[in-house]
Design a protein around this motif. Structure first.
Motif, PDB file in Angstrom:
ATOM      1  N   GLY A  34       0.835  -1.197   0.000  1.00 30.79           N
ATOM      2  CA  GLY A  34       0.000   0.000   0.000  1.00 30.79           C
ATOM      3  C   GLY A  34       0.862   1.237   0.000  1.00 30.79           C
ATOM      4  O   GLY A  34       1.967   1.239  -0.549  1.00 30.79           O
ATOM      5  N   CYS A  35       0.402   2.250   0.677  1.00 24.44           N
ATOM      6  CA  CYS A  35       1.130   3.504   0.780  1.00 24.44           C
ATOM      7  C   CYS A  35       2.463   3.265   1.490  1.00 24.44           C
ATOM      8  O   CYS A  35       2.548   2.493   2.447  1.00 24.44           O
ATOM      9  CB  CYS A  35       0.283   4.510   1.541  1.00 24.44           C
ATOM     10  SG  CYS A  35       1.164   6.040   1.859  1.00 24.44           S
ATOM     11  N   GLU A  36       3.489   3.958   1.009  1.00 28.28           N
ATOM     12  CA  GLU A  36       4.828   3.774   1.597  1.00 28.28           C
ATOM     13  C   GLU A  36       4.900   4.262   3.041  1.00 28.28           C
ATOM     14  O   GLU A  36       5.768   3.831   3.799  1.00 28.28           O
ATOM     15  CB  GLU A  36       5.861   4.512   0.736  1.00 28.28           C
ATOM     16  CG  GLU A  36       6.158   3.780  -0.560  1.00 28.28           C
ATOM     17  CD  GLU A  36       7.224   4.486  -1.378  1.00 28.28           C
ATOM     18  OE1 GLU A  36       7.721   5.534  -0.940  1.00 28.28           O
ATOM     19  OE2 GLU A  36       7.551   3.969  -2.463  1.00 28.28           O
ATOM     20  N   VAL A  49      -0.278  14.850   8.996  1.00 23.00           N
ATOM     21  CA  VAL A  49      -0.719  15.686   7.864  1.00 23.00           C
ATOM     22  C   VAL A  49      -1.006  14.781   6.668  1.00 23.00           C
ATOM     23  O   VAL A  49      -2.038  14.918   5.993  1.00 23.00           O
ATOM     24  CB  VAL A  49       0.361  16.744   7.529  1.00 23.00           C
ATOM     25  CG1 VAL A  49       0.075  17.410   6.188  1.00 23.00           C
ATOM     26  CG2 VAL A  49       0.430  17.788   8.634  1.00 23.00           C
ATOM     27  N   HIS A  50      -0.080  13.812   6.454  1.00 21.14           N
ATOM     28  CA  HIS A  50      -0.260  12.869   5.342  1.00 21.14           C
ATOM     29  C   HIS A  50      -1.519  12.020   5.565  1.00 21.14           C
ATOM     30  O   HIS A  50      -2.302  11.795   4.618  1.00 21.14           O
ATOM     31  CB  HIS A  50       0.967  11.965   5.222  1.00 21.14           C
ATOM     32  CG  HIS A  50       0.759  10.781   4.356  1.00 21.14           C
ATOM     33  ND1 HIS A  50       0.712  10.862   2.971  1.00 21.14           N
ATOM     34  CD2 HIS A  50       0.555   9.462   4.650  1.00 21.14           C
ATOM     35  CE1 HIS A  50       0.507   9.655   2.477  1.00 21.14           C
ATOM     36  NE2 HIS A  50       0.414   8.794   3.484  1.00 21.14           N
ATOM     37  N   ALA A  51      -1.749  11.599   6.790  1.00 24.16           N
ATOM     38  CA  ALA A  51      -2.897  10.739   7.085  1.00 24.16           C
ATOM     39  C   ALA A  51      -4.225  11.463   6.857  1.00 24.16           C
ATOM     40  O   ALA A  51      -5.257  10.819   6.630  1.00 24.16           O
ATOM     41  CB  ALA A  51      -2.810  10.242   8.527  1.00 24.16           C
ATOM     42  N   SER A  85      -5.004  12.959   4.313  1.00 26.77           N
ATOM     43  CA  SER A  85      -5.438  12.752   2.932  1.00 26.77           C
ATOM     44  C   SER A  85      -5.246  11.300   2.478  1.00 26.77           C
ATOM     45  O   SER A  85      -5.457  10.984   1.307  1.00 26.77           O
ATOM     46  CB  SER A  85      -4.662  13.691   1.996  1.00 26.77           C
ATOM     47  OG  SER A  85      -3.280  13.441   2.133  1.00 26.77           O
ATOM     48  N   CYS A  86      -4.802  10.423   3.376  1.00 29.80           N
ATOM     49  CA  CYS A  86      -4.552   9.012   3.013  1.00 29.80           C
ATOM     50  C   CYS A  86      -5.310   8.113   4.003  1.00 29.80           C
ATOM     51  O   CYS A  86      -4.948   8.032   5.177  1.00 29.80           O
ATOM     52  CB  CYS A  86      -3.057   8.700   3.045  1.00 29.80           C
ATOM     53  SG  CYS A  86      -2.670   6.968   2.750  1.00 29.80           S
ATOM     54  N   THR A  87      -6.372   7.472   3.530  1.00 26.83           N
ATOM     55  CA  THR A  87      -7.202   6.653   4.422  1.00 26.83           C
ATOM     56  C   THR A  87      -6.422   5.473   4.991  1.00 26.83           C
ATOM     57  O   THR A  87      -6.635   5.072   6.129  1.00 26.83           O
ATOM     58  CB  THR A  87      -8.431   6.119   3.661  1.00 26.83           C
ATOM     59  OG1 THR A  87      -7.979   5.472   2.466  1.00 26.83           O
ATOM     60  CG2 THR A  87      -9.398   7.249   3.332  1.00 26.83           C
ATOM     61  N   GLU A  88      -5.516   4.948   4.187  1.00 25.89           N
ATOM     62  CA  GLU A  88      -4.718   3.784   4.614  1.00 25.89           C
ATOM     63  C   GLU A  88      -3.858   4.131   5.833  1.00 25.89           C
ATOM     64  O   GLU A  88      -3.821   3.388   6.824  1.00 25.89           O
ATOM     65  CB  GLU A  88      -3.823   3.349   3.458  1.00 25.89           C
ATOM     66  CG  GLU A  88      -3.521   1.885   3.465  1.00 25.89           C
ATOM     67  CD  GLU A  88      -2.713   1.492   2.232  1.00 25.89           C
ATOM     68  OE1 GLU A  88      -2.231   0.366   2.233  1.00 25.89           O
ATOM     69  OE2 GLU A  88      -2.539   2.309   1.311  1.00 25.89           O
ATOM     70  N   CYS A  89      -3.200   5.269   5.753  1.00 19.87           N
ATOM     71  CA  CYS A  89      -2.315   5.681   6.857  1.00 19.87           C
ATOM     72  C   CYS A  89      -3.140   6.155   8.058  1.00 19.87           C
ATOM     73  O   CYS A  89      -2.723   5.942   9.201  1.00 19.87           O
ATOM     74  CB  CYS A  89      -1.355   6.771   6.389  1.00 19.87           C
ATOM     75  SG  CYS A  89      -0.100   6.127   5.266  1.00 19.87           S
ATOM     76  N   ALA A  90      -4.283   6.764   7.773  1.00 20.98           N
ATOM     77  CA  ALA A  90      -5.161   7.178   8.874  1.00 20.98           C
ATOM     78  C   ALA A  90      -5.634   5.943   9.645  1.00 20.98           C
ATOM     79  O   ALA A  90      -5.645   5.920  10.885  1.00 20.98           O
ATOM     80  CB  ALA A  90      -6.360   7.955   8.330  1.00 20.98           C
TER      81      ALA A  90
HETATM   82 ZN    ZN Z   1      -0.388   6.895   3.274  1.00 21.48          ZN
END
Ligand code: ZN
Lengths: 221, 188
Positions: free
Chosen positions: B7-9, B32-34, B36-41
């Motif tokens: 998935g996301c790095e 901040v990245h999370a 806009s990124c559901t995977e990291c959130a």
């Molecule tokens: Zn991510």
């Protein structure tokens, strides 16, 4: 470099100073190192072998090797990862003793929990959660389990773990990440832990197992 | 079978946020990245309770202790001199005991000899004894030379010679002379 005061000896000297002193034949310094790391190595040996007697022998063997290696041990090297690496190797190379029924991680923890304060229901609840989590850890493969044990049981950071298992820090991160995701998948079945299953698994139709609603007696494992 | 898809790095960092103890700046960047990124959130949200559950589960194991002593390590590496069998030591012990006995005997003999009363010359002792006995009886000796001595002794009643001789014979020197007792000892 570790400088914490050892409760058994009250010695506040750093590992570096103790190694230097021990190299010069200072037995008090060697004993201080022993008392500083004795319990950590015992727990690591116990987590891998599940046998308290073997874990004690691993403590002795590890320090016997350290004693013999004192002359060529670089005091500027970090002693802690060195000792744990020796202990890990001894633990995995150790053959199980005959006629010894190996306990689980959870049973090893039960001994320590015997004197825990709190109401019986609270103690039982904590014991059940512990059983779930440690049971999930035991289902991990050896490499992933070792990284989890070194971090959560022995308190080693990722750089130290990399020294112990002799691989790049990136590999340690990757293994721990994998282990945590796997554990999340296992533990998501128990809503009392408040953990959701990974979204990728939900998309593939992952169905959480029926959660345990009441704590199981420990003997029923 | 691959359990997880790539998935996301940043997902790995999000899972390890608890374990790796990210610095404040890194953590902020990840959050901040999370946004806009559901995977990291998702990883951030669920990584924390997994981390907490593991810390709680291992807490009781961290209480396990051992009582193994460092002396056993020294025994194992052989730096402690092994205690010899007591029966192997017996001949040496008896030999040493005999030496000590002889030394004690010789010392006692020497000390005992040094405390014997000084023997007076054989020629003068009978004379002195006779004179003292006669003096104590108040009779003059019949022999001429002895008589002269007797007269001199009787006349000089308080002479130290007679006094000393008498006192010596009467055992007056069993205790130390007064002058010695009066001398202050440097030890006190
Ligand atoms: Zn991510």
């Amino acid at each position: 470099m570790k400088t914490e005061r050892d409760p058994a000896t009250g010695d506040a000297r750093s590992d570096h100073d103790l190694v230097y002193a021990a190299r010069d034949g200072d037995t008090v310094a060697f004993d201080a190192l022993f008392y500083r790391y004795r319990d950590g190595i015992f727990r690591l040996g116990l987590a891998i072998t599940k046998d308290p007697s073997s874990a004690e022998e691993i403590v002795l063997d590890t320090f016997a090797r350290a004693h013999r290696a004192l002359a060529r041990l670089e005091p500027d090297d970090s002693l802690r990862p060195w000792l744990y690496r020796v202990a890990v190797n001894l633990s995995y190379n150790r053959r199980p003793r005959k006629n010894v029924v190996l306990s689980s991680l959870d049973e090893a923890a039960d001994v320590a929990m015997a004197n825990e304060d709190g109401s019986p229901s609270h103690v039982a609840e904590k014991a059940e959660l512990r059983r779930l989590v440690l049971g999930a850890v035991e289902e991990l493969g050896p490499k992933h389990r070792l990284v989890v044990v070194l971090h959560y049981l022995n308190g080693l950071n990722l750089t130290e773990i990399a020294e112990v298992v002799d691989c790049p820090v990136g590999t340690v991160k990757s293994r721990l990440h994998y282990a945590l995701r796997r554990l999340r998948t296992h533990l998501a079945a128990h809503p009392e832990l408040g953990i959701e299953p990974p979204r990728s698994l939900l998309a593939t139709g992952f169905r959480a197992p029926k959660p345990i609603t009441a704590p199981l007696p420990l003997e029923d494992k | 079978m691959r359990l997880f898809s790539r998935g996301c790095e940043s997902r790995q960092a999000a899972y390890l946020a608890g374990a790796d103890r990210l610095g404040a700046r890194e953590r902020l960047a990840l959050e901040v990245h999370a946004g806009s990124c559901t995977e990291c959130a998702d990883a951030l949200r669920n990584g924390r309770p997994v981390d907490t559950a593991l810390r709680g589960a291992f807490a009781s194991l961290r209480e396990r202790r051992t009582i193994v002593a460092p002396g056993r390590v020294r025994l194992a590496v052989g730096s402690v001199v092994a205690r010899p069998n007591p029966w192997e030591r017996a001949p040496r012990v008896f030999g040493r005991l005999a030496e000590v006995s002889v030394m004690v005997g010789v010392t006692l003999l020497a000390v005992g000899t040094s405390f014997e009363p000084p023997s007076a010359p054989s020629s003068s002792l009978p004379v002195t004894q006779t004179m003292a006995q006669e003096r104590s009886r108040g009779q003059a000796p019949l022999d001429e030379i002895d008589y002269l001595r007797w007269v001199r002794l009787v006349k000089s009643n308080d002479t130290p010679t007679v006094s000393t001789a008498t006192r010596l014979l009467m055992g007056a020197f069993d205790s130390d002379p007064v002058e010695i007792q009066k001398t202050p000892s440097p030890r006190f």
